[in-house]
Design a protein around this motif. Structure first.
Motif, PDB file in Angstrom:
ATOM      1  N   PHE A  14       0.842  -1.190   0.000  1.00  0.00           N
ATOM      2  CA  PHE A  14       0.000   0.000   0.000  1.00  0.00           C
ATOM      3  C   PHE A  14       0.882   1.246   0.000  1.00  0.00           C
ATOM      4  O   PHE A  14       1.767   1.390   0.839  1.00  0.00           O
ATOM      5  CB  PHE A  14      -0.930   0.018   1.214  1.00  0.00           C
ATOM      6  N   SER A  15       0.610   2.142  -0.928  1.00  0.00           N
ATOM      7  CA  SER A  15       1.343   3.406  -1.026  1.00  0.00           C
ATOM      8  C   SER A  15       0.853   4.371   0.054  1.00  0.00           C
ATOM      9  O   SER A  15      -0.195   4.132   0.681  1.00  0.00           O
ATOM     10  CB  SER A  15       1.111   4.025  -2.403  1.00  0.00           C
ATOM     11  N   PRO A  16       1.580   5.473   0.287  1.00  0.00           N
ATOM     12  CA  PRO A  16       1.108   6.459   1.275  1.00  0.00           C
ATOM     13  C   PRO A  16      -0.307   6.957   0.993  1.00  0.00           C
ATOM     14  O   PRO A  16      -1.106   7.127   1.926  1.00  0.00           O
ATOM     15  CB  PRO A  16       2.132   7.590   1.153  1.00  0.00           C
ATOM     16  N   ILE A  17      -0.625   7.183  -0.279  1.00  0.00           N
ATOM     17  CA  ILE A  17      -1.975   7.660  -0.626  1.00  0.00           C
ATOM     18  C   ILE A  17      -3.012   6.597  -0.282  1.00  0.00           C
ATOM     19  O   ILE A  17      -4.077   6.888   0.283  1.00  0.00           O
ATOM     20  CB  ILE A  17      -2.051   8.031  -2.118  1.00  0.00           C
ATOM     21  N   TYR A  24      -8.811   6.732   6.379  1.00  0.00           N
ATOM     22  CA  TYR A  24     -10.029   7.559   6.354  1.00  0.00           C
ATOM     23  C   TYR A  24     -11.264   6.691   6.613  1.00  0.00           C
ATOM     24  O   TYR A  24     -12.119   7.037   7.440  1.00  0.00           O
ATOM     25  CB  TYR A  24     -10.128   8.262   5.002  1.00  0.00           C
ATOM     26  N   ILE A  25     -11.349   5.544   5.920  1.00  0.00           N
ATOM     27  CA  ILE A  25     -12.487   4.638   6.113  1.00  0.00           C
ATOM     28  C   ILE A  25     -12.489   4.091   7.531  1.00  0.00           C
ATOM     29  O   ILE A  25     -13.520   4.081   8.216  1.00  0.00           O
ATOM     30  CB  ILE A  25     -12.429   3.476   5.095  1.00  0.00           C
ATOM     31  N   ILE A  26     -11.322   3.652   7.993  1.00  0.00           N
ATOM     32  CA  ILE A  26     -11.221   3.057   9.331  1.00  0.00           C
ATOM     33  C   ILE A  26     -11.599   4.066  10.414  1.00  0.00           C
ATOM     34  O   ILE A  26     -12.277   3.730  11.389  1.00  0.00           O
ATOM     35  CB  ILE A  26      -9.795   2.517   9.569  1.00  0.00           C
ATOM     36  N   VAL A 363      -8.199  13.964   2.007  1.00  0.00           N
ATOM     37  CA  VAL A 363      -7.721  12.712   2.601  1.00  0.00           C
ATOM     38  C   VAL A 363      -6.270  12.452   2.255  1.00  0.00           C
ATOM     39  O   VAL A 363      -5.485  11.969   3.074  1.00  0.00           O
ATOM     40  CB  VAL A 363      -8.598  11.529   2.132  1.00  0.00           C
ATOM     41  N   THR A 364      -5.884  12.774   1.022  1.00  0.00           N
ATOM     42  CA  THR A 364      -4.525  12.462   0.557  1.00  0.00           C
ATOM     43  C   THR A 364      -3.544  13.617   0.761  1.00  0.00           C
ATOM     44  O   THR A 364      -2.386  13.518   0.377  1.00  0.00           O
ATOM     45  CB  THR A 364      -4.556  12.078  -0.930  1.00  0.00           C
TER      46      THR A 364
END
Length: 453
Positions: A14-17, A24-26, A363-364
């Motif tokens: 998984f990348s930083p983005i 965000y979802i969690i 978010v990013t």
């Protein structure tokens, strides 16, 4: 030549983005879990094999990743056993632990082990990875996160009502419209099997029925016939393959079909209570629907069953599921502890939000402002300002090397950092907006304001 490194199929980096989007979802899930009174726990990534095996049905057992015993794992195996090639028997000798398949069975084990420390009813949530030796495909991975909420120690159907509301509140904040929460009841499925004379084939019946959306009516009927369910029995349940109408109408159809089954009638009354009260309370975004083919293929459900479907415009499988399990802890020696829970499929929810472009742009956004580095003296001055910004929860950083200024600017652009401080002169900062190209001189208070807008 060195071999190019790779990762196992069904797993991902998984990348930083991507991590920011997942977090965000969690964070939304965690906020709603706690708002509804659920408390966090964590369990080990692997369990003793006998904790997991036999809890998910034959199909589930095949998907459990076994862990070889450390050291000489063949030490307990005789030469005769090796020659027999009895894989099931051999596995128990060389593997005593396994990666967890889900979070529910480990949770049941946790409740039994810690029963003297727990205040019942106990509401817990858990956000951790699980592993399944499944065939990788879109939205299906061998390593993925589950986000569960369960209540144990209460038989109240108000828990089912609240769990449906919990689903709805999470998906509403995520901006997902058109999510369908499907509901059924294992007692209804048991009643149907009883009515058609196939009670001894209940598991075969439910596993096949649960595949209706994947293999179609003909495929389900073929599988049932292969499992020994008669043609006459299939004729009695023909209406299940085209089961339409409102929830109320569907319940009435089932009432007629199951009028001679006490177990089936119990299931209908439970469904009626849950659906009527959810309707009275209302849902924000989600749609509640009765799906009589829903079985979920897991042996431990005993009452209500849930499965959540993504909006129709997205080609995706279920993004959540769960149900009532009246005696799951009984298999570990703790009787009469009823439980009910739901799970969110983080990875699939991520894919749905991505496809529908529902992630907020913020978010990013990571670092808000980067300070250029000319030399050690200037770097120290920059870090003093950065320290003040960080104390006020503003993400700021210094480019670590006194490289060419053009290189430092390109680094900020590639990172998506919106502002760069070019120079510091006394109490003034020369601030450049990377997107617009605008450049202004501001004091520290103005700097804080601009980079947080």
């Amino acid at each position: 030549m060195a071999t190019k490194p790779s990762i196992p199929k069904g797993t991902r980096d998984f990348s930083p983005i991507e991590v920011s989007k997942r977090n965000y979802i969690i964070s939304i899930m965690r906020n709603h879990f706690e708002k509804y009174g659920y408390q966090p726990i964590e369990t080990p990534s692997f369990e003793n094999s006998d904790t997991l095996m036999g809890k998910y049905g034959e199909e589930g057992d095949r998907l459990i990743f076994k862990i070889l015993n450390s050291g000489d794992y063949l030490d307990k195996v005789t030469s005769d056993e090796l020659q027999d090639i009895n894989y099931k028997k051999l596995t128990t000798k060389i593997s005593e632990k396994a990666l967890r398949y889900d979070l529910t069975v480990p949770f049941a084990r946790y409740v039994v082990q810690h029963q003297n420390e727990i205040e019942f009813p106990f509401k817990r949530y858990q956000i951790q990875p699980v592993w399944r030796a499944d065939r990788p495909q879109k939205g299906r991975f061998r390593e993925f996160f589950q986000c569960d909420a369960d209540v144990v120690g209460s038989t109240s159907l108000w828990q089912e009502v609240e769990l449906i509301q919990l689903y709805d509140s999470v998906f509403a904040e995520l901006g997902l419209n058109g999510v369908t929460i499907k509901i059924n009841n294992r007692k209804i499925l048991s009643g149907i099997a009883e009515v058609i004379g196939a009670s001894d084939k209940l598991i075969d019946f439910t596993v096949a029925l649960d595949k209706l959306d994947k293999i179609g009516e003909d495929g389900v009927k073929k599988e049932m016939l292969e499992k020994g369910i008669s043609e006459e029995a299939l004729l009695k349940v023909q209406l299940l393959f085209n089961f339409t109408g409102t929830i109320h109408e569907k319940i009435e159809k089932l009432s007629a079909l199951l009028s001679v089954s006490e177990e089936g009638k119990k299931g209908i009354e439970e469904l009626r209570f849950i659906c009527e009260n959810v309707t009275n309370l209302g849902l924000q975004k989600a749609i509640l629907d009765l799906d009589v083919t829903l079985a979920r293929g897991l042996n431990y459900y005993t009452g209500a069953i849930f499965e959540v479907s993504a909006p129709q415009e997205v080609a995706m499988g279920s993004i959540g599921g769960g149900g009532r399990y009246d005696d799951l802890t009984g298999i570990f020696g703790l009787k009469n502890i009823s439980g009910v829970g739901i799970s969110f499929g983080l990875d699939r929810i991520y894919l749905v939000l991505e496809e529908l472009n529902l992630f907020p742009q913020t978010v990013t956004t990571a670092t808000k402002v980067m300070f250029l580095n000319y030399n050690d003296t200037q770097a120290l001055e920059a870090l003093q300002a950065i320290q003040k910004l960080r104390c006020q929860n503003i993400k700021a950083e210094l480019y670590p090397d006194d490289s060419k200024i053009d290189k430092q600017f390109k680094h900020a652009e590639k990172r998506g950092i919106p502002f760069v401080v070019k120079e510091i002169s006394g109490d003034l900062f020369t601030l450049k907006d990377i997107v617009s190209g605008d450049q202004t001189q501001v004091n520290f208070t103005e700097l804080k304001l601009k980079v947080t807008l």
